[in-house]
Design a protein around this motif. Structure first.
Motif, PDB file in Angstrom:
ATOM      1  N   GLY A 184     -33.108  -1.699 -23.214  1.00 34.81           N
ATOM      2  CA  GLY A 184     -32.006  -1.712 -22.265  1.00 34.81           C
ATOM      3  C   GLY A 184     -30.691  -1.217 -22.815  1.00 34.81           C
ATOM      4  O   GLY A 184     -29.690  -1.202 -22.095  1.00 34.81           O
ATOM      5  N   LEU A 185     -30.657  -0.803 -24.096  1.00 33.39           N
ATOM      6  CA  LEU A 185     -29.414  -0.335 -24.711  1.00 33.39           C
ATOM      7  C   LEU A 185     -29.671   0.999 -25.413  1.00 33.39           C
ATOM      8  O   LEU A 185     -30.426   1.061 -26.391  1.00 33.39           O
ATOM      9  N   LEU A 186     -29.012   2.051 -24.934  1.00 35.05           N
ATOM     10  CA  LEU A 186     -29.221   3.399 -25.440  1.00 35.05           C
ATOM     11  C   LEU A 186     -27.915   3.962 -25.987  1.00 35.05           C
ATOM     12  O   LEU A 186     -26.872   3.898 -25.330  1.00 35.05           O
ATOM     13  N   LEU A 187     -27.974   4.507 -27.195  1.00 36.54           N
ATOM     14  CA  LEU A 187     -26.826   5.191 -27.794  1.00 36.54           C
ATOM     15  C   LEU A 187     -27.013   6.693 -27.633  1.00 36.54           C
ATOM     16  O   LEU A 187     -28.059   7.238 -27.972  1.00 36.54           O
ATOM     17  N   VAL A 188     -25.967   7.369 -27.123  1.00 38.81           N
ATOM     18  CA  VAL A 188     -25.969   8.820 -26.958  1.00 38.81           C
ATOM     19  C   VAL A 188     -24.809   9.373 -27.782  1.00 38.81           C
ATOM     20  O   VAL A 188     -23.674   8.897 -27.656  1.00 38.81           O
ATOM     21  N   VAL A 189     -25.089  10.364 -28.615  1.00 42.30           N
ATOM     22  CA  VAL A 189     -24.057  10.955 -29.472  1.00 42.30           C
ATOM     23  C   VAL A 189     -23.856  12.410 -29.063  1.00 42.30           C
ATOM     24  O   VAL A 189     -24.829  13.166 -28.931  1.00 42.30           O
ATOM     25  N   ILE A 190     -22.596  12.793 -28.858  1.00 42.61           N
ATOM     26  CA  ILE A 190     -22.271  14.194 -28.552  1.00 42.61           C
ATOM     27  C   ILE A 190     -21.172  14.666 -29.495  1.00 42.61           C
ATOM     28  O   ILE A 190     -20.378  13.874 -30.001  1.00 42.61           O
ATOM     29  N   ASN A 191     -21.153  15.963 -29.729  1.00 41.27           N
ATOM     30  CA  ASN A 191     -20.211  16.572 -30.665  1.00 41.27           C
ATOM     31  C   ASN A 191     -19.106  17.282 -29.890  1.00 41.27           C
ATOM     32  O   ASN A 191     -19.184  18.476 -29.623  1.00 41.27           O
ATOM     33  N   THR A 192     -18.062  16.553 -29.527  1.00 35.85           N
ATOM     34  CA  THR A 192     -16.994  17.149 -28.720  1.00 35.85           C
ATOM     35  C   THR A 192     -16.168  18.176 -29.492  1.00 35.85           C
ATOM     36  O   THR A 192     -15.510  19.026 -28.883  1.00 35.85           O
ATOM     37  N   GLN A 193     -16.211  18.137 -30.823  1.00 34.33           N
ATOM     38  CA  GLN A 193     -15.469  19.134 -31.600  1.00 34.33           C
ATOM     39  C   GLN A 193     -15.989  20.545 -31.336  1.00 34.33           C
ATOM     40  O   GLN A 193     -15.239  21.519 -31.476  1.00 34.33           O
ATOM     41  N   TRP A 194     -17.229  20.658 -30.939  1.00 30.47           N
ATOM     42  CA  TRP A 194     -17.821  21.972 -30.662  1.00 30.47           C
ATOM     43  C   TRP A 194     -16.966  22.742 -29.648  1.00 30.47           C
ATOM     44  O   TRP A 194     -16.750  23.945 -29.786  1.00 30.47           O
ATOM     45  N   TRP A 195     -16.452  22.062 -28.630  1.00 36.08           N
ATOM     46  CA  TRP A 195     -15.731  22.747 -27.551  1.00 36.08           C
ATOM     47  C   TRP A 195     -14.362  23.264 -27.993  1.00 36.08           C
ATOM     48  O   TRP A 195     -13.911  24.292 -27.499  1.00 36.08           O
ATOM     49  N   VAL A 196     -13.718  22.577 -28.882  1.00 40.16           N
ATOM     50  CA  VAL A 196     -12.350  22.960 -29.255  1.00 40.16           C
ATOM     51  C   VAL A 196     -12.301  23.686 -30.602  1.00 40.16           C
ATOM     52  O   VAL A 196     -11.227  24.115 -31.034  1.00 40.16           O
ATOM     53  N   ARG A 229     -30.660   5.417 -15.886  1.00 38.09           N
ATOM     54  CA  ARG A 229     -29.749   4.623 -15.059  1.00 38.09           C
ATOM     55  C   ARG A 229     -30.077   3.130 -15.110  1.00 38.09           C
ATOM     56  O   ARG A 229     -29.261   2.307 -14.706  1.00 38.09           O
ATOM     57  N   HIS A 230     -31.276   2.805 -15.617  1.00 32.28           N
ATOM     58  CA  HIS A 230     -31.673   1.396 -15.727  1.00 32.28           C
ATOM     59  C   HIS A 230     -31.174   0.754 -17.013  1.00 32.28           C
ATOM     60  O   HIS A 230     -31.386  -0.451 -17.214  1.00 32.28           O
ATOM     61  N   GLN A 231     -30.524   1.528 -17.900  1.00 32.69           N
ATOM     62  CA  GLN A 231     -30.082   1.016 -19.191  1.00 32.69           C
ATOM     63  C   GLN A 231     -28.559   0.992 -19.297  1.00 32.69           C
ATOM     64  O   GLN A 231     -27.863   1.685 -18.552  1.00 32.69           O
ATOM     65  N   ARG A 232     -28.078   0.207 -20.261  1.00 35.88           N
ATOM     66  CA  ARG A 232     -26.679   0.315 -20.655  1.00 35.88           C
ATOM     67  C   ARG A 232     -26.586   1.491 -21.618  1.00 35.88           C
ATOM     68  O   ARG A 232     -27.304   1.539 -22.618  1.00 35.88           O
ATOM     69  N   TYR A 310     -22.453   8.100 -12.273  1.00 30.29           N
ATOM     70  CA  TYR A 310     -23.165   6.911 -12.736  1.00 30.29           C
ATOM     71  C   TYR A 310     -22.184   5.775 -12.979  1.00 30.29           C
ATOM     72  O   TYR A 310     -20.978   5.987 -13.052  1.00 30.29           O
ATOM     73  N   GLN A 311     -22.740   4.556 -13.097  1.00 33.43           N
ATOM     74  CA  GLN A 311     -21.887   3.386 -13.326  1.00 33.43           C
ATOM     75  C   GLN A 311     -22.497   2.454 -14.375  1.00 33.43           C
ATOM     76  O   GLN A 311     -22.457   1.229 -14.233  1.00 33.43           O
ATOM     77  N   ASN A 312     -23.035   3.047 -15.409  1.00 35.54           N
ATOM     78  CA  ASN A 312     -23.630   2.245 -16.483  1.00 35.54           C
ATOM     79  C   ASN A 312     -23.239   2.786 -17.858  1.00 35.54           C
ATOM     80  O   ASN A 312     -23.952   2.608 -18.835  1.00 35.54           O
ATOM     81  N   ILE A 313     -22.057   3.437 -17.930  1.00 33.64           N
ATOM     82  CA  ILE A 313     -21.666   4.172 -19.125  1.00 33.64           C
ATOM     83  C   ILE A 313     -20.471   3.521 -19.823  1.00 33.64           C
ATOM     84  O   ILE A 313     -19.500   3.114 -19.175  1.00 33.64           O
ATOM     85  N   VAL A 314     -20.562   3.447 -21.140  1.00 28.37           N
ATOM     86  CA  VAL A 314     -19.418   3.118 -21.996  1.00 28.37           C
ATOM     87  C   VAL A 314     -19.206   4.326 -22.903  1.00 28.37           C
ATOM     88  O   VAL A 314     -20.082   4.670 -23.701  1.00 28.37           O
ATOM     89  N   TYR A 315     -18.065   4.988 -22.756  1.00 30.70           N
ATOM     90  CA  TYR A 315     -17.737   6.159 -23.573  1.00 30.70           C
ATOM     91  C   TYR A 315     -16.680   5.729 -24.582  1.00 30.70           C
ATOM     92  O   TYR A 315     -15.617   5.228 -24.210  1.00 30.70           O
TER      93      TYR A 315
END
Length: 409
Positions: A184-196, A229-232, A310-315
Motif C-alpha cells: 500500500g506504500l509506493l515510492l516514485v523517484v523522478i529526476n527533475t534536474q533533467w528538465w532544467v 490509485r489504490h496505494q499511497r 489523482y488524490q493519493n499523492i505526496v510530492y
C-alpha cells in the motif's frame, strides 16, 4: 511640491521598509501554521506498534559538518535507531556543495569526498536503506558538463552502498523509477534536474534510458499513477512544485535593499529601488533553477496536470532551504530542503506550514493505511544541537482518496 517628493516620500518609503523588515524579523525562524492546523499537537497518532514503515526525507544535505557535530545528522541517528528494518532515507538532491563530486585533483574534491563519506558511513553503521537522487549542485550547478559530475557521484554512492538502487533514477534519466516499500506504500523517484539542465543530458538507448522522447515520460508517469490509485504514492524529486521561498520568487526586504548579498552576505551596499530589479527578475523571469524560468515552468505545468487527476499523492522535494507543506486538490506538496542550510521562507499564502530551521520531514505509514507527516527540527544553539536531540514541530495526517484495486482482466 518639491519638498514633498524630496523629504516626505523618501521618509514614508523608509518607514515602510523598516516596518516590513521588523515584521519579517518577528516570524523568521518561527513556525507558521494555517489556522486549521494551529492545534496540531492534539492530533492523536496511531500507536507505534501499528507503524509499518518510515521515510526520512532529507534535502540539500551537501554542506554537513564532518567532525561529528552536525545537528541534522545527529538527530537523524535517532530516527535511524528507532526505525531499523522498516525504513528508507531519501536524500532529495544537492548531496554535495558547491559543485557535486568533482574529478580527482579538483580543489573541491577532498571536501566533497569527506562529506559524502560522513553520510555514507552513518548509513552503513545503522544498515539504513537509502536512496540518493540528484539536484542542480550535483550536476555542477547545472553547467553543461554537469552530466559527468552526476555520473561520478552516482558511481561513488552505488559502489559504496553496494546497491544499484542507491542512486535513482539511474544514469541521470528522467525516470520514473518505483520502489514498493510496503503493502500500500509506493515510492516514485523522478529526476527533475533533467528538465532544467544545460548541455548534455541523457535520453534514449545510447544512455540506457528507456525512451527517446520526453513525452513518453509523461505517458509512463500517468500510466504508473493510474495503475496505483489504490496505494499511497510518495513522489521524491529535487525541485518543488509549490514554494514560498527563493525559488518560488519570495525575497526578504533586506534582499531588496542589499541585493549584492546574493553574491556574498558581507556585500552590504544599499541599493534601494535599484536593488529590487534582481528580485523582480528572479520572480517573473527566473534563473534556470527558479519556478518562473520557462523550462522549470513548463515541467511544473505538465507534472501538475498529471497529478491533479489523482488524490493519493505526496510530492516532496528539496531545493529551497526550509520546510514547507501545501495541500492542493487532494494532494500534498512538501519542501524538505534544510538538511545543511537554511534560508528565508515567507509565511501564509497557500502554505499550510512553513519554517526556516534545520531539519527534515518524516513520513510514517501505519497498518490502517494512514500516512502521517512529522517535521523534525534541531535546536539553534550548537551545544544542544551536538547532542542530537530535536523535536517534532508539526504533525499532520495526510488525507487521501484511494481507488480500490480492480482485478486483472
Amino acid at each position: 511640491m518639491l519638498l514633498y517628493f524630496l523629504i516626505i516620500v523618501p521618509t514614508l518609503f523608509a518607514s515602510f521598509l523598516v516596518f516590513s523588515y521588523w515584521q519579517e524579523r518577528k516570524y523568521r525562524r518561527k513556525p507558521y501554521y494555517k489556522l486549521a492546523d494551529v492545534g496540531w499537537r492534539q492530533n492523536t497518532l496511531p500507536p507505534d506498534s501499528e507503524k509499518l514503515y518510515s521515510l526520512a526525507m532529507l534535502g540539500d544535505i551537501g554542506a554537513v559538518a564532518t567532525n561529528g557535530t552536525d545537528p541534522v545528522l545527529n538527530h537523524f541517528k535517532l530516527w535511524q535507531s528507532e526505525n531499523r528494518g522498516a525504513e528508507t532515507a531519501v536524500f532529495l538532491g544537492d548531496n554535495l556543495y558547491p559543485v557535486g563530486l568533482p574529478p580527482e585533483g579538483h580543489r573541491h574534491r577532498a571536501m566533497a569526498e569527506t562529506r559524502l563519506q560522513t553520510i555514507l558511513q552513518q548509513l552503513q553503521a545503522y544498515q539504513t536503506n537509502s536512496v540518493f537522487l540528484s539536484g542542480n549542485h550535483d550536476w555542477n550547478k547545472g553547467r553543461p558538463d554537469g552530466y559527468q559530475y552526476m555520473l561520478r557521484q552516482e558511481k561513488y554512492i552505488v559502489e559504496a552502498l553496494e546497491n544499484p538502487a542507491g542512486y535513482l533514477p539511474p544514469h541521470g534519466c528522467p525516470g520514473p523509477v518505483t520502489l514498493q516499500l510496503a503493502e500500500g506504500l509506493l515510492l516514485v523517484v523522478i529526476n527533475t534536474q533533467w528538465w532544467v539542465q544545460r548541455g548534455e543530458k541523457p535520453l534514449g538507448k545510447n544512455y540506457n534510458c528507456p525512451y527517446t522522447d520526453i513525452e513518453e515520460f509523461y505517458l509512463s508517469l500517468n500510466d504508473l499513477l493510474r495503475k496505483n490509485r489504490h496505494q499511497r504514492i510518495v513522489i521524491a524529486a529535487h525541485h518543488p512544485l509549490y514554494s514560498n521561498a527563493l525559488h518560488g520568487g519570495k525575497f526578504t526586504i533586506k534582499q531588496h535593499v542589499f541585493p549584492l548579498t546574493a553574491a556574498h552576505k558581507r556585500f552590504l551596499i544599499p541599493l534601494p529601488l535599484l536593488g529590487s530589479l534582481y528580485p523582480f527578475y528572479r520572480r517573473y523571469f527566473g534563473a534556470y533553477e527558479d519556478m518562473s524560468h520557462k523550462k522549470y515552468k513548463r515541467m511544473r505545468k505538465r507534472l501538475l496536470q498529471i497529478f491533479h487527476r489523482y488524490q493519493n499523492i505526496v510530492y516532496i522535494a528539496g531545493h529551497d532551504h526550509n520546510l514547507q507543506h501545501f495541500e492542493k486538490r487532494g494532494n500534498h506538496y512538501m519542501v524538505s530542503g534544510s538538511g545543511s542550510k537554511t534560508a528565508f521562507v515567507k509565511k501564509g499564502g497557500s502554505a499550510t506550514f512553513t519554517l526556516e530551521q534545520p531539519g527534515f520531514i518524516v513520513l510514517n505509514y501505519y497498518r490502517s493505511g494512514e500516512l502521517w507527516m512529522e517535521v523534525h527540527v534541531v535546536p539553534a544553539t550548537p551545544a544542544e544541537a551536538a547532542t542530537g536531540t530535536g523535536e517534532v514541530i508539526f504533525r499532520k495526517k495526510l488525507e487521501s482518496v484511494l481507488v480500490p484495486q480492480q482485478a486483472p482482466v
